[in-house]
Write an enzyme that holds these catalytic residues in place. Structure first.
Site, mmCIF file in Angstrom:
data_model
loop_
_atom_site.group_PDB
_atom_site.id
_atom_site.type_symbol
_atom_site.label_atom_id
_atom_site.label_comp_id
_atom_site.label_asym_id
_atom_site.label_seq_id
_atom_site.Cartn_x
_atom_site.Cartn_y
_atom_site.Cartn_z
ATOM 1 N N LEU A 163 12.052 -8.277 0.807
ATOM 2 C CA LEU A 163 10.635 -8.645 0.386
ATOM 3 C C LEU A 163 9.917 -9.585 1.001
ATOM 4 O O LEU A 163 10.545 -10.319 1.512
ATOM 5 C CB LEU A 163 11.020 -9.110 -1.138
ATOM 6 C CG LEU A 163 11.372 -8.095 -2.192
ATOM 7 C CD1 LEU A 163 11.779 -8.868 -3.494
ATOM 8 C CD2 LEU A 163 10.486 -6.833 -2.443
ATOM 9 N N ASP A 164 8.744 -9.289 1.300
ATOM 10 C CA ASP A 164 8.052 -10.247 2.173
ATOM 11 C C ASP A 164 8.246 -11.572 1.251
ATOM 12 O O ASP A 164 8.343 -11.742 0.312
ATOM 13 C CB ASP A 164 6.575 -9.824 2.151
ATOM 14 C CG ASP A 164 6.239 -8.681 2.923
ATOM 15 O OD1 ASP A 164 7.110 -8.246 3.569
ATOM 16 O OD2 ASP A 164 5.230 -8.021 2.569
ATOM 17 N N LYS A 165 7.942 -12.725 2.131
ATOM 18 C CA LYS A 165 8.122 -14.002 1.838
ATOM 19 C C LYS A 165 7.127 -14.285 0.491
ATOM 20 O O LYS A 165 7.677 -14.938 -0.442
ATOM 21 C CB LYS A 165 7.438 -15.192 2.989
ATOM 22 C CG LYS A 165 7.326 -16.427 2.622
ATOM 23 C CD LYS A 165 6.705 -17.254 3.485
ATOM 24 C CE LYS A 165 6.735 -18.836 3.097
ATOM 25 N NZ LYS A 165 6.166 -19.552 4.076
ATOM 26 N N THR A 167 6.228 -12.272 -1.813
ATOM 27 C CA THR A 167 6.340 -11.316 -2.604
ATOM 28 C C THR A 167 7.551 -11.748 -3.559
ATOM 29 O O THR A 167 8.679 -11.893 -3.061
ATOM 30 C CB THR A 167 6.546 -9.740 -1.953
ATOM 31 O OG1 THR A 167 5.267 -9.462 -1.314
ATOM 32 C CG2 THR A 167 6.808 -8.966 -3.400
ATOM 33 N N ARG A 262 1.205 -3.029 1.011
ATOM 34 C CA ARG A 262 -0.032 -3.860 1.408
ATOM 35 C C ARG A 262 -0.983 -2.947 2.459
ATOM 36 O O ARG A 262 -2.112 -3.069 2.328
ATOM 37 C CB ARG A 262 0.457 -5.226 2.299
ATOM 38 C CG ARG A 262 1.100 -6.148 1.181
ATOM 39 C CD ARG A 262 1.927 -7.185 1.657
ATOM 40 N NE ARG A 262 1.116 -8.152 2.420
ATOM 41 C CZ ARG A 262 1.739 -9.231 3.222
ATOM 42 N NH1 ARG A 262 2.718 -9.286 3.669
ATOM 43 N NH2 ARG A 262 0.740 -9.984 4.092
#
Length: 342
Positions: A163-165, A167, A262
């Site tokens: 998961l992105d930082k 998110t 995104r």
């Protein structure tokens, strides 16, 4: 049968130092087997993938290429055909743990589920998943190594997706090589269920699907973009709630490309609120909505639901987790604004 977290979310009613050299795990024991006659005509790597499901096919191909596999006592190739009754001797090399030695760190983890094969984490926004440039410490991987030290012997400490930082939400980690192989295969087969809550800019008028390949941006190399040279990517989205100038969506992934939601939402003209990279600023909304969104300092994206097949029991498991407090506050403020303007 499912194994769900209590307190499910109800939509619309939300009541550093550079790395050192890696240490390696002990090499697995040598393997001796005979090719069954029913595998006649298949490639060696295909036959071995069926006979040794605990290892990924790519790992077996690497062992063949590096001469760790003997067919009838001789070095061989990936494309070598087998005809049955051949003897195979595999002398596996040492299997590296993490690519670099990362230090375990005492970082609190919100563990939703754990057994001998899996750990399911509710990752908070702001926590980097895996160490990289500028983030060698303080990551989820560092926290996992403290929580379960045996993960040092699993590539990437068992992390099979990220998961992105900024998110938040559910993420699964494999505790064994067999579990890791199973999860990777499930991801490749697109059978892992991953659903997200996303607040996007603009008033989405109908649910739909974005089917567009994603690859590295041709100019801005730290970004991703829709490109013919990218990998297939598909995102399904449906409307959960509409506000003045923005919309709450549920997004379901078929694929798991970097920044997929995104990039896809930006491509259809509805970037995520708070997204600093893909144009999530609220230029096209009224000033009151824009003021609320401006105070939200990350992309409004939360991985709320995760489903998979357990690597050992082969039973379907599913978890759900409510939105974090910052997203709950954001949605409450937007609902109040909607109410005051009725």
């Amino acid at each position: 049968m499912t194994d769900s977290v209590n307190n499910k979310s109800t939509f619309g009613h939300y009541n550093v130092k550079p790395p050192q050299q890696a240490h390696d795990e002990q090499a697995p024991a040598a393997i001796n087997l005979t090719i069954p006659t029913e595998y006649a005509g298949q490639r060696l790597d295909q036959a071995l993938a069926k006979l040794l499901p605990q290892w990924s096919r790519s790992r077996l191909q690497t062992w063949i290429s590096e001469n760790h596999v003997l067919l009838d006592g001789r070095n061989t190739t990936i494309k070598q055909k087998v005809w049955g009754n051949e003897s195979v001797h595999i002398n596996p090399p040492e299997i590296p743990g993490c690519e670099t030695v990362h230090q375990p760190e005492v970082i609190g983890l919100d563990v939703i589920f754990e057994d001998e094969s899996l750990i399911v984490i509710n990752k908070p926004a702001g926590l980097v998943t895996h160490p990289g440039n500028g983030n060698w410490q303080g990551t989820l991987l560092n926290a996992l190594l403290h929580h379960a030290p045996q993960l040092h012997h699993i590539p990437r400490a068992g992390i099979v997706h990220r998961l992105d930082k900024d998110t938040s939400g559910l993420l699964v980690v494999a505790k064994t090589l067999e579990a890791q192989t199973s999860l990777v295969r499930q991801l490749q087969q697109r059978s892992v269920k991953r659903q997200y809550i996303a607040l996007v800019i603009g008033e989405v008028v109908q649910s739909g699907t974005v089917d567009a390949a994603i690859g590295r941006h041709p100019i801005h190399r730290t970004k991703m973009a829709i490109t013919d040279k990218g990998k297939p990517a598909r995102t399904h989205y449906r409307i959960l709630e509409s506000f003045r100038g923005c919309t709450l969506l549920e997004c379901r992934l078929e694929t798991g490309r970097t920044h997929q939601i995104r990039v896809h939402m930006h491509a259809i003209g509805h970037p995520l609120a708070g997204d600093p990279v893909y144009g999530g600023k609220a230029q096209k909304v009224d000033c009151k909505t824009a003021d609320i969104l401006h105070r939200f300092t990350r992309q409004a994206l939360h991985a709320w639901k995760l489903g998979l097949i357990h690597p050992r029991s082969e039973l379907p498991l599913e978890w759900e987790i409510p939105s974090p407090d910052d997203m709950k506050v954001l949605l409450q403020q937007l609902r109040q604004l909607n109410h005051t303007n009725l």
